[in-house]
Design a protein around this motif. Sequence first.
Motif, PDB file in Angstrom:
ATOM      1  N   THR A 137       0.823  -1.221   0.000  1.00  0.00           N
ATOM      2  CA  THR A 137       0.000   0.000   0.000  1.00  0.00           C
ATOM      3  C   THR A 137       0.856   1.269   0.000  1.00  0.00           C
ATOM      4  N   ASP A 138       2.166   1.115   0.018  1.00  0.00           N
ATOM      5  CA  ASP A 138       3.064   2.274   0.006  1.00  0.00           C
ATOM      6  C   ASP A 138       3.409   2.592  -1.449  1.00  0.00           C
ATOM      7  N   ALA A 139       2.617   3.498  -2.044  1.00  0.00           N
ATOM      8  CA  ALA A 139       2.719   3.740  -3.488  1.00  0.00           C
ATOM      9  C   ALA A 139       4.120   4.187  -3.891  1.00  0.00           C
ATOM     10  N   GLU A 140       4.751   5.010  -3.054  1.00  0.00           N
ATOM     11  CA  GLU A 140       6.120   5.475  -3.373  1.00  0.00           C
ATOM     12  C   GLU A 140       7.094   4.308  -3.406  1.00  0.00           C
ATOM     13  N   ALA A 141       6.996   3.454  -2.408  1.00  0.00           N
ATOM     14  CA  ALA A 141       7.907   2.313  -2.322  1.00  0.00           C
ATOM     15  C   ALA A 141       7.662   1.346  -3.487  1.00  0.00           C
ATOM     16  N   VAL A 142       6.396   1.164  -3.863  1.00  0.00           N
ATOM     17  CA  VAL A 142       6.072   0.276  -4.981  1.00  0.00           C
ATOM     18  C   VAL A 142       6.646   0.855  -6.276  1.00  0.00           C
ATOM     19  N   ALA A 143       6.477   2.160  -6.470  1.00  0.00           N
ATOM     20  CA  ALA A 143       7.006   2.805  -7.684  1.00  0.00           C
ATOM     21  C   ALA A 143       8.527   2.661  -7.743  1.00  0.00           C
ATOM     22  N   ALA A 144       9.182   2.830  -6.604  1.00  0.00           N
ATOM     23  CA  ALA A 144      10.642   2.701  -6.559  1.00  0.00           C
ATOM     24  C   ALA A 144      11.069   1.273  -6.902  1.00  0.00           C
ATOM     25  N   ALA A 145      10.343   0.297  -6.362  1.00  0.00           N
ATOM     26  CA  ALA A 145      10.684  -1.108  -6.642  1.00  0.00           C
ATOM     27  C   ALA A 145      10.486  -1.420  -8.129  1.00  0.00           C
ATOM     28  N   CYS A 146       9.421  -0.900  -8.718  1.00  0.00           N
ATOM     29  CA  CYS A 146       9.161  -1.136 -10.145  1.00  0.00           C
ATOM     30  C   CYS A 146      10.293  -0.583 -10.998  1.00  0.00           C
ATOM     31  N   GLU A 147      10.773   0.586 -10.605  1.00  0.00           N
ATOM     32  CA  GLU A 147      11.862   1.198 -11.361  1.00  0.00           C
ATOM     33  C   GLU A 147      13.155   0.400 -11.213  1.00  0.00           C
ATOM     34  N   ARG A 148      13.440   0.014  -9.952  1.00  0.00           N
ATOM     35  CA  ARG A 148      14.655  -0.749  -9.662  1.00  0.00           C
ATOM     36  C   ARG A 148      14.681  -2.063 -10.448  1.00  0.00           C
ATOM     37  N   LEU A 149      13.509  -2.705 -10.577  1.00  0.00           N
ATOM     38  CA  LEU A 149      13.430  -4.015 -11.247  1.00  0.00           C
ATOM     39  C   LEU A 149      13.190  -3.874 -12.752  1.00  0.00           C
ATOM     40  N   SER A 150      13.083  -2.631 -13.239  1.00  0.00           N
ATOM     41  CA  SER A 150      12.749  -2.358 -14.647  1.00  0.00           C
ATOM     42  C   SER A 150      11.509  -3.140 -15.073  1.00  0.00           C
ATOM     43  N   LEU A 151      10.460  -3.052 -14.278  1.00  0.00           N
ATOM     44  CA  LEU A 151       9.236  -3.788 -14.608  1.00  0.00           C
ATOM     45  C   LEU A 151       8.520  -3.111 -15.776  1.00  0.00           C
ATOM     46  N   ASP A 152       8.098  -3.908 -16.736  1.00  0.00           N
ATOM     47  CA  ASP A 152       7.284  -3.391 -17.837  1.00  0.00           C
ATOM     48  C   ASP A 152       5.821  -3.311 -17.411  1.00  0.00           C
ATOM     49  N   ALA A 171       1.348   5.912 -13.066  1.00  0.00           N
ATOM     50  CA  ALA A 171       1.002   6.538 -14.345  1.00  0.00           C
ATOM     51  C   ALA A 171       2.149   7.365 -14.912  1.00  0.00           C
ATOM     52  N   THR A 172       2.960   7.938 -14.037  1.00  0.00           N
ATOM     53  CA  THR A 172       4.045   8.809 -14.507  1.00  0.00           C
ATOM     54  C   THR A 172       5.381   8.068 -14.566  1.00  0.00           C
ATOM     55  N   THR A 173       5.344   6.745 -14.479  1.00  0.00           N
ATOM     56  CA  THR A 173       6.583   5.961 -14.546  1.00  0.00           C
ATOM     57  C   THR A 173       6.588   5.139 -15.835  1.00  0.00           C
ATOM     58  N   SER A 174       7.630   4.371 -16.034  1.00  0.00           N
ATOM     59  CA  SER A 174       7.693   3.570 -17.267  1.00  0.00           C
ATOM     60  C   SER A 174       7.082   2.182 -17.056  1.00  0.00           C
ATOM     61  N   THR A 175       6.494   1.928 -15.882  1.00  0.00           N
ATOM     62  CA  THR A 175       5.839   0.642 -15.630  1.00  0.00           C
ATOM     63  C   THR A 175       4.330   0.781 -15.864  1.00  0.00           C
TER      64      THR A 175
END
Length: 412
Positions: free
Chosen positions: A46-61, A80-84
Motif C-alpha cells: 500500500t506504500d505507493a512510493e515504495a512500490v514505484a521505486a521497486a518497479c523502477e529498480r526491477l525495470s518492470l514493464d 502513471a508517470t513511470t515507465s511501468t
Amino acid sequence: MNVGVLGSGGREHALAWKLAQSARAKSVFVLPGNGGTSPNVAVCPTDAEAVAAACERLSLDLLVVGGEEPLAAGVVDRLATTSTLAFGPTAAAARVESSKLWAKRFMERHGIPCAEHAEVATTAEVEAAANRWGGRLVVKADGLAAGKGVVVCDSPARAQEAWHEMRRSRPADEPVFVEEPLDGWEVSVLCVTDGRAYAVLPPAQDHKAVYDGDRGPNTGGMGAFAPVPALGAEALGVVRRTILEPTLAGLRSEGIKYCGFLYLGLMVTDEGPKVLEYNARLGDPEAEAVLPLLRGDLLDAMHACCEGTWDGMGISAGDGFAVDVVLASGGYPGAFTAGREIVGLESVDPDVLVFHGATRRDGDRLLTSGGRVLHVVARADSLDEAIDRAYRNVDRIRFAGMHARRDIGRRL
Ligand SMILES: Nc1ncnc2c1ncn2[C@@H]1O[C@H](COP(=O)(O)OP(=O)(O)O)[C@@H](O)[C@H]1O
Ligand SMILES: [Mg+2]
C-alpha cells in the motif's frame, strides 16, 4: 517483459503462476510474495512510493495489482508517470469497491439490477426500512472492511442493534446505509477488461464459513470452485447484457477509465441476477480456481489492456472444472498459532496445483505464517472428479492444527 505481481496471498501466487506461462514473460517477480513464490521483492503493497521505486529498480514493464488495498491507496495512479504499466483500476475507478455507497448510487444511475437501499440517520429510520422489507434488512458500511462491513439482519431489533454497532465501530465520517435483503443463490462473475473490451472468466462460487455446511464464522474464504453449473450460458448472457455491459458503459459515460479485473458479486433471484457488490480485483479464493482454467495468454491481454489496444480476444474460459480447497490454521478466523512446519507437499500429484496463501521459508523448512495457509487446486473434466482429486491430495499435506472444509464444491 519483466512483470510484477503486487501482494502476498494465494491469489498473487496463482497470478504469478499464470503469467509465467506467457511466452512474453522474462521474469515474474512477486512483491512481497510468500514462501511459495519467487523471486520475491520486499515492499509494502500500500506504500505507493515504495512500490514505484521497486518497479523502477526491477525495470518492470508491467505490474499487476492483486488486492483492493493498494488499488484504493492509489498505486496505479502513482505508476502513471513511470515507465511501468499497471494492470488495475485507478483509485477513482476502484471506488466501485472501495465505496459501497458510491457503487450503489452508480448502479441506480445506470439502471443496473441491485437491492434497493436507504440512507438512514436514526434507529427509527432503520426500523421503518426493516418493516418496509418484511422485517429484514442488510446493514452496510461504506468503506473497505475486510468482510466485516456487512450484517444481514432478520428482525427490526437485530437491524437496529447492527446499525448501532456498525456506527460505533466505524469512523464517524463513514456512511452506513441499509438495503433490501435479496433471496437467491450467490455466484461471482470475474472479467478482464480495458473498460470497453472484456473477457468473462469461468463463474465461481466461494465458501465463506469456516465449517462444513456453511456453519461457523465467516472467513476470507475456505475454498471455491468453477465453473458453476447452475449459471449456464444463457444465464451468463443475461449477466453480460443486464449487468456487465451497462456497468462498463456507465463507467465510460462518467469519464471513468477502468482497466483491470472487475468482479461481479451476484445474487441470482427469481427476478434474475442482481449485483450484491463489485470488487475491483480478482477474488481470493476464486482466483485460484479460475486462473488454472483460463486458456490463452493472460499477460498479452493485460498488456494490451494497459496500452488500450485490446480487442477482447486471446483468452477464454477453457474447459473442465477446478476446485480450490483451502488448508487453514486451526482456530482461524479466530486466534491461531503460526510457524508450524508444513510437510507432504512433495507427494502431491504433478497435475495438482498448490498455491501458497500464508507461508514462509526458514532454511529448508516451510512454515505457516497466517490463517489461510495453502490452496490445493485440482482440475478435471467433471466437478465430482475435481473434488475427489483435490481431497486425495489435501490428505497428503500436514501441519499441526491444519483445518480444511470437506464439502468444497458440493453446494449446488
Ligand atoms: N442485499 C443483500 N441481500 C442478501 N444478502 C446480502 C445482501 N448484501 C450482502 N449480502 C450478503 O453479505 C455478503 C457480504 O456482502 P458484500 O456486499 O459481498 O460485502 P463484502 O464482500 O465487502 O463483505 C454477501 O456475500 C451476501 O451473502
Ligand atoms: Mg463479497
